[in-house]
Design a protein around this motif. Structure first.
Motif, short mmCIF file in Angstrom:
data_model
loop_
_atom_site.label_atom_id
_atom_site.label_comp_id
_atom_site.label_asym_id
_atom_site.label_seq_id
_atom_site.Cartn_x
_atom_site.Cartn_y
_atom_site.Cartn_z
N LEU A 247 2.31 -1.50 -40.68
CA LEU A 247 3.29 -0.87 -39.79
C LEU A 247 2.83 0.53 -39.39
O LEU A 247 2.85 0.89 -38.21
CB LEU A 247 4.65 -0.79 -40.48
CG LEU A 247 5.77 -0.05 -39.74
CD1 LEU A 247 6.17 -0.81 -38.48
CD2 LEU A 247 6.97 0.18 -40.65
N ILE A 248 2.39 1.29 -40.38
CA ILE A 248 1.93 2.66 -40.10
C ILE A 248 0.68 2.64 -39.24
O ILE A 248 0.54 3.43 -38.30
CB ILE A 248 1.67 3.40 -41.44
CG1 ILE A 248 2.98 3.57 -42.22
CG2 ILE A 248 1.01 4.75 -41.18
CD1 ILE A 248 2.80 4.05 -43.65
N GLU A 249 -0.23 1.71 -39.53
CA GLU A 249 -1.47 1.63 -38.77
C GLU A 249 -1.22 1.27 -37.31
O GLU A 249 -1.83 1.84 -36.40
CB GLU A 249 -2.40 0.59 -39.41
CG GLU A 249 -3.73 0.42 -38.69
CD GLU A 249 -4.56 -0.72 -39.27
OE1 GLU A 249 -5.51 -1.13 -38.58
OE2 GLU A 249 -4.23 -1.21 -40.37
N ARG A 250 -0.31 0.34 -37.08
CA ARG A 250 -0.06 -0.10 -35.70
C ARG A 250 0.87 0.86 -34.95
O ARG A 250 0.96 0.81 -33.74
CB ARG A 250 0.50 -1.52 -35.71
CG ARG A 250 -0.52 -2.51 -36.28
CD ARG A 250 -0.18 -3.94 -35.97
NE ARG A 250 -1.24 -4.85 -36.44
CZ ARG A 250 -1.26 -6.15 -36.21
NH1 ARG A 250 -0.29 -6.72 -35.50
NH2 ARG A 250 -2.25 -6.89 -36.66
N ASN A 251 1.57 1.68 -35.69
CA ASN A 251 2.27 2.84 -35.16
C ASN A 251 3.17 2.56 -33.93
O ASN A 251 2.87 2.97 -32.82
CB ASN A 251 1.23 3.92 -34.78
CG ASN A 251 1.89 5.27 -34.54
OD1 ASN A 251 2.96 5.56 -35.06
ND2 ASN A 251 1.24 6.10 -33.74
N ILE A 269 16.54 5.11 -42.49
CA ILE A 269 15.24 4.60 -42.05
C ILE A 269 14.21 5.72 -41.99
O ILE A 269 13.07 5.57 -42.44
CB ILE A 269 15.37 3.91 -40.67
CG1 ILE A 269 16.22 2.64 -40.79
CG2 ILE A 269 13.99 3.57 -40.08
CD1 ILE A 269 16.57 1.98 -39.47
N LYS A 270 14.62 6.87 -41.48
CA LYS A 270 13.71 8.03 -41.42
C LYS A 270 13.24 8.45 -42.80
O LYS A 270 12.12 8.96 -42.96
CB LYS A 270 14.42 9.21 -40.75
CG LYS A 270 14.58 9.12 -39.25
CD LYS A 270 15.27 10.37 -38.72
CE LYS A 270 15.39 10.38 -37.22
NZ LYS A 270 16.06 11.60 -36.72
N ALA A 271 14.08 8.26 -43.80
CA ALA A 271 13.78 8.74 -45.15
C ALA A 271 12.85 7.81 -45.94
O ALA A 271 12.45 8.15 -47.06
CB ALA A 271 15.09 8.94 -45.92
N ASP A 277 5.15 9.33 -40.60
CA ASP A 277 3.96 9.40 -39.75
C ASP A 277 4.01 8.44 -38.55
O ASP A 277 3.08 8.41 -37.73
CB ASP A 277 2.70 9.07 -40.57
CG ASP A 277 2.44 10.13 -41.63
OD1 ASP A 277 2.71 11.32 -41.35
OD2 ASP A 277 2.00 9.77 -42.73
N ILE A 278 5.08 7.68 -38.44
CA ILE A 278 5.20 6.70 -37.35
C ILE A 278 5.78 7.39 -36.12
O ILE A 278 6.77 8.12 -36.19
CB ILE A 278 6.11 5.52 -37.80
CG1 ILE A 278 5.47 4.78 -38.99
CG2 ILE A 278 6.35 4.56 -36.64
CD1 ILE A 278 6.36 3.74 -39.62
N THR A 279 5.18 7.13 -34.97
CA THR A 279 5.60 7.79 -33.73
C THR A 279 7.08 7.56 -33.43
O THR A 279 7.79 8.50 -33.04
CB THR A 279 4.74 7.28 -32.54
OG1 THR A 279 3.38 7.65 -32.77
CG2 THR A 279 5.22 7.88 -31.23
#
Length: 318
Positions: A247-251, A269-271, A277-279
């Motif tokens: 998930l983080i890699e595909r951002n 969700i933000k926490a 690091d996700i856009t």
């Protein structure tokens, strides 16, 4: 405008009766009886009807169903949209739209169906989502109850399901009106976003473990039509587990999910660890959608499409 030959036939019959009556002294009861006979003839000419559901189950519908039980919220919405509310004899606890659905007799939920109550009601038709439980199906069939299972996974399949239920219940014109409007709305949204750059989107089905809307799911289709690029489009299965690292890699630029619990909020969700690091998270593009709209493959599926499109391309819907 398409002319209905049935209506022409009925109108001609009525005119013929009136012209005959004008030349003789038939009384009002004769008129009523003749009109009732004509209407009965028009209403029964499509039966018996051979129908096959989404799982190869072939049945014969002898006459228009007068008592229908729906075991899925999406099917209940279809029945109400077709104007069949007076013929709905039972629903599940999850059938809560439209509001009138809550007034119908409850015969169970997703985990337990009261077969005895269904048999007692003796419906002409039971609509189920998916193939259903084989043992329960057999018991209802043994009681002489007709069962049909539908499980649409795309807008086109939802449209086909509405048309088929409309045909079975003598609501073909209503089904056509509903599906024409659905097609018009879908095409309008697709036209609106067609020249926009694709936006990377993720749809969360569940959070622990993290599960995505994968290829072949109707949410994958909605994201694609709405101008999104589903980052889980190459995953294995319609609702696969999805690694946080992936998930983080595909951002994704937009993060979508539905309100499946009170604890799920934009802030929660933000926490989540690593999400910072996700856009989509950094830019606040997190959308928690109404599950009763986005998770039910019924007439409101195009409303779900609009919600998704507004999240992906909000600038087009101001």
């Amino acid at each position: 405008m398409r002319v209905n030959p049935k209506k022409i036939s009925l109108c001609l019959s009525i005119l013929l009766i009136l012209s005959v009556l004008a030349g003789c002294s038939q009384n009002k009861n004769d008129i009523v009886k003749e009109l009732e006979k004509q209407e009965l003839s028009q209403n029964t000419e499509n039966y018996p009807m051979e129908v096959e559901d989404d799982f190869g189950n072939k049945v014969t519908i002898e006459k228009a169903p007068e008592k229908i039980i729906s075991l899925a919220p999406s099917h209940t919405e279809i029945l109400f949209s077709l104007g069949l509310d007076a013929k709905i004899a039972g629903v599940t606890t999850y059938c809560d739209y439209p509001e009138e659905a809550k007034t119908k007799e409850i015969i169970g939920d997703y985990t337990a169906i009261n077969l005895e109550k269904i048999i007692e009601i003796d419906p002409d038709l039971v609509l189920i989502y998916g193939p259903g439980d084989e043992e329960s199906n057999n018991r209802l069939k043994e009681a002489g109850i007709t069962i049909l299972g539908f499980m649409p996974e795309s807008i086109d399949q939802v449209i086909d399901t509405i048309k088929k239920i409309g045909e079975i219940t003598e609501k073909t014109e209503e089904a056509k009106e509903i599906t024409d409007k659905m097609i018009e709305k879908r095409d309008s949204i697709a036209e609106k976003v067609k020249d926009k750059d694709k936006v990377k989107v993720f749809y969360e089905i569940w959070h622990d473990p993290l599960m995505a809307a994968g290829p072949g799911s109707f949410m994958d289709e909605l994201m694609t039509i709405a101008g999104g690029d589903n980052i889980a489009k190459d995953a294995e299965g319609q609702y696969p587990q999805f690694d946080i690292e992936q998930l983080i890699e595909r951002n994704p630029e937009v993060y979508l999910t539905s309100k499946d619990s009170e604890e799920k909020t934009v802030e929660s969700i933000k926490a989540r660890p690593g999400y910072e690091d996700i856009t989509a998270i950094k830019e606040g593009n997190i959308y928690i959608l109404d599950p009763n709209i986005v998770s039910r493959p019924g007439p409101r599926i195009v409303e779900a499409l609009e919600l998704v499109a507004k999240a992906i391309h909000p600038e087009l819907f101001k």
